[in-house]
Write a protein that holds these residues in place. Structure first.
Motif, PDB file in Angstrom:
ATOM      1  N   UNK A 193      -3.892  -6.106  -0.631  1.00 50.98           N
ATOM      2  CA  UNK A 193      -2.746  -4.896  -1.695  1.00 50.98           C
ATOM      3  C   UNK A 193      -1.214  -5.937  -1.701  1.00 50.98           C
ATOM      4  N   UNK A 194      -1.333  -5.739  -3.253  1.00 50.58           N
ATOM      5  CA  UNK A 194       0.046  -7.194  -3.519  1.00 50.58           C
ATOM      6  C   UNK A 194       0.345  -6.302  -4.359  1.00 50.58           C
ATOM      7  N   UNK A 249       6.619   0.667  -5.122  1.00 48.94           N
ATOM      8  CA  UNK A 249       5.525   0.329  -5.813  1.00 48.94           C
ATOM      9  C   UNK A 249       4.802   0.199  -4.206  1.00 48.94           C
ATOM     10  N   UNK A 250       5.296  -0.467  -2.839  1.00 43.45           N
ATOM     11  CA  UNK A 250       5.049  -0.964  -2.143  1.00 43.45           C
ATOM     12  C   UNK A 250       4.660   0.064  -0.904  1.00 43.45           C
ATOM     13  N   UNK A 251       5.646   1.207  -0.723  1.00 43.76           N
ATOM     14  CA  UNK A 251       5.192   1.981   0.024  1.00 43.76           C
ATOM     15  C   UNK A 251       4.309   3.157  -0.673  1.00 43.76           C
ATOM     16  N   UNK A 252       4.465   3.758  -1.872  1.00 44.26           N
ATOM     17  CA  UNK A 252       3.947   4.902  -2.815  1.00 44.26           C
ATOM     18  C   UNK A 252       2.524   4.223  -2.537  1.00 44.26           C
ATOM     19  N   UNK A 255       0.659  -1.408   0.423  1.00 39.25           N
ATOM     20  CA  UNK A 255       0.361  -2.401   0.410  1.00 39.25           C
ATOM     21  C   UNK A 255       0.699  -3.228   1.579  1.00 39.25           C
ATOM     22  N   UNK A 256       0.273  -4.626   0.927  1.00 31.60           N
ATOM     23  CA  UNK A 256       0.410  -5.350   2.474  1.00 31.60           C
ATOM     24  C   UNK A 256       2.305  -6.027   2.496  1.00 31.60           C
ATOM     25  N   UNK A 376       0.244 -17.307   0.687  1.00 30.01           N
ATOM     26  CA  UNK A 376       0.134 -17.891   1.632  1.00 30.01           C
ATOM     27  C   UNK A 376       0.520 -17.833   2.911  1.00 30.01           C
ATOM     28  N   UNK A 377       1.387 -17.814   3.705  1.00 29.42           N
ATOM     29  CA  UNK A 377       1.623 -17.408   5.003  1.00 29.42           C
ATOM     30  C   UNK A 377       1.238 -16.183   5.415  1.00 29.42           C
ATOM     31  N   UNK A 378       1.630 -15.092   4.698  1.00 31.63           N
ATOM     32  CA  UNK A 378       1.226 -13.505   5.308  1.00 31.63           C
ATOM     33  C   UNK A 378      -0.101 -13.483   5.477  1.00 31.63           C
TER      34      UNK A 378
END
Length: 504
Positions: A193-194, A249-252, A255-256, A376-378
């Motif tokens: 999830x991005x 946006x990430x926290x709600x 997301x990864x 990529x690294x993630x």
């Protein structure tokens, strides 16, 4: 019309729309047309080919003045005899890639953008396959406009160009090969999830054309629709409200990872799954950790305002060499190129502003490519049960940090600023406990161990300002350094010191 006033380093910047009191329009389709004509003449001389053989691509970001300036640029190119390609909404890095991507390979390109500047501004950037034009090249273009350009052949044509889908396909392949997931070769981001925050700029293509086809869930993304009013926040990864937006946006969205772009996508920032911001020193630290795996001991080039803690991380934790240089994305990029030409391996050149350029990618400051490397690294770390945050566990942040921007009340501000810096170097030599940095490529930097911190005084790249950056690991240390500097600064009457009393 004084064309030289439109130069901003290696870019052209101007006021393109009315609406802000005291700001008179000086970049219209008329000026854009003349500058485009000058570019055709410059490119013809550089390549040794007549204008009629040249193919030049034109793109723009979401700014309100973009379509009108685009018409001016296209008119200038074609009236001078070149063939033009209308790429419409595009990113700045994509416009460079139009000169090297298979199937495109234009002789040159023009990007209409003013990065994160207010809605009434706009500008032009120029590229060949060798990279962006340098400061001297821009000065030469504007000088031609001032002198007057001989009439061209007037036989050029304009054709539409589907550049962004091809550029997005290139990025998808970079991510596929980088992750190299044998179980999910076509959709290596399946289950990821991005969130992407494009800030209503040109970056809305990234989730739609790059991430979703690779399997990513981008449903938490925000502000993907182009809107030159920039109604939600300044499209700038250095802006606190912008970073708060992508963090939210990430926290709600659970997301990864979160990615945020500036208007024309040559800069980026990120947020990890915990909401930790990956910007400024932390973003540089992350990218340094990524490239250090391929080239331990290589040189990481940054701008001059990076923290002492970042230097410790790069050199003691990653085993690389940290080389501080001047502010300005072209400065750090050109310095990395110079080091490589000297035989010193340097794979990364990066500014705290979010400009990041990799040798493997033409030393192009490309926010989307930078983001691809982070993704990529993630993904690779996830297969190992690890996170991006773990790469940065040893990177410390200063306890206090402050930037103070002092105006210079002199018409000869560049000469005055140079004298202030010369005076400061002499003054510092007589101060007990001040240690001048050995790598002062810009301004004057010194550490003050008694305050557990450092300061850097430098000239602004273009404006009558002297920024003073201070960091400390001691509570009250920044203010203590300000107090130590006050006697010196007060002796220079043309500096506006009222900002010293403003805290934070």
């Amino acid at each position: 019309m004084d064309y030289q006033k439109l130069q901003n380093g290696s870019d052209i910047r101007g006021i393109a729309l009315e609406g802000i009191q005291g700001e008179e329009v000086n970049l219209t389709p008329v000026q854009a047309k003349e500058i485009a004509r000058a570019f055709v003449c410059w490119l013809s001389e550089r390549t040794g080919r007549p204008a009629g053989e040249l193919r030049i691509a034109v793109g723009r970001d979401s700014r309100l003045s973009g379509p009108a300036l685009e018409e001016g640029v296209l008119a200038g190119l074609t009236c001078q005899g070149a063939s033009a390609a209308r790429c419409a909404m595009a990113s700045t890095p994509a416009m460079f890639m139009s000169t090297v991507l298979p199937g495109f390979s234009f002789d040159g390109s023009v990007m209409i953008t003013a990065s994160h500047l207010p809605w009434n501004r706009n500008g032009l950037k120029f590229f060949t396959a060798d990279g962006g034009l340098e400061k001297g090249d821009i000065a030469a273009l504007l000088a031609r406009c001032q002198e007057g350009i001989p009439a061209g052949e007037g036989t050029g044509t304009v054709a539409p160009c589907e550049l962004m889908p091809a550029y997005a396909a290139h990025l998808r392949e970079v991510i596929r090969q980088g992750i190299n997931d044998p179980e999910h070769p076509d959709k290596p981001l399946d289950g990821f999830q991005i969130a992407v925050d494009a800030g209503n700029g040109a970056g809305g293509f990234f989730p739609r054309l790059v991430l979703e086809p690779l399997g990513a869930d981008t449903s938490a993304s925000v502000y993907l629709e182009p809107d030159g009013h920039f109604p939600n926040h300044i499209p700038n990864p250095e802006n606190k409200e912008a970073m708060a937006s992508i963090r939210r946006a990430v926290l709600e969205g659970g997301c990864d990872l979160g990615i945020i772009f500036d208007t024309d996508v040559d800069r980026a920032g990120a947020v990890d799954s915990t909401g930790e911001e990956l910007s400024r020193n932390r973003l540089i630290g992350l990218m340094a950790a990524i490239v250090a795996e391929d080239a331990p001991g290589s040189v990481i080039v940054t701008d001059s305002v990076t923290s002492a803690e970042l230097k410790t991380f790069i050199e003691q934790e990653l085993g690389c060499i940290h080389h501080r240089f001047k502010r300005g994305y072209k400065n750090v990029i050109n310095e990395a190129i110079r080091l490589n030409e000297e035989g010193k391996v340097s794979l990364l050149a990066m500014e705290t502003s979010g400009h990041g350029a990799l040798k493997e990618n033409y030393f192009l400051d490309d926010g989307a490519y930078l983001s691809a490397k982070i993704i990529i690294k993630a993904a690779r770390l996830r297969r190992e049960g690890r996170t991006l945050g773990q790469l940065l566990e040893q990177l410390r942040e200063p306890l206090e940090a402050r930037e103070i921007r002092m105006k210079i009340a002199r018409p000869d501000f560049k000469a005055y600023g140079a004298q202030v810096l010369a005076d400061l170097e002499a003054y510092a030599a007589g101060q007990t406990g001040w240690v001048a940095a050995p790598d002062n490529h810009e301004g004057f930097r010194a550490s003050i161990p008694g305050c557990q911190g450092w300061f850097l005084l430098r000239m602004s790249l273009h404006d009558p300002l002297m920024p003073l950056n201070i960091e400390s690991n001691l509570a009250g240390g920044v203010e203590a350094i300000v107090e130590q500097l006050k006697p010196f600064l007060q002796a220079h009457e043309a500096l506006d010191l009222s900002v010293l009393e403003k805290k934070g």
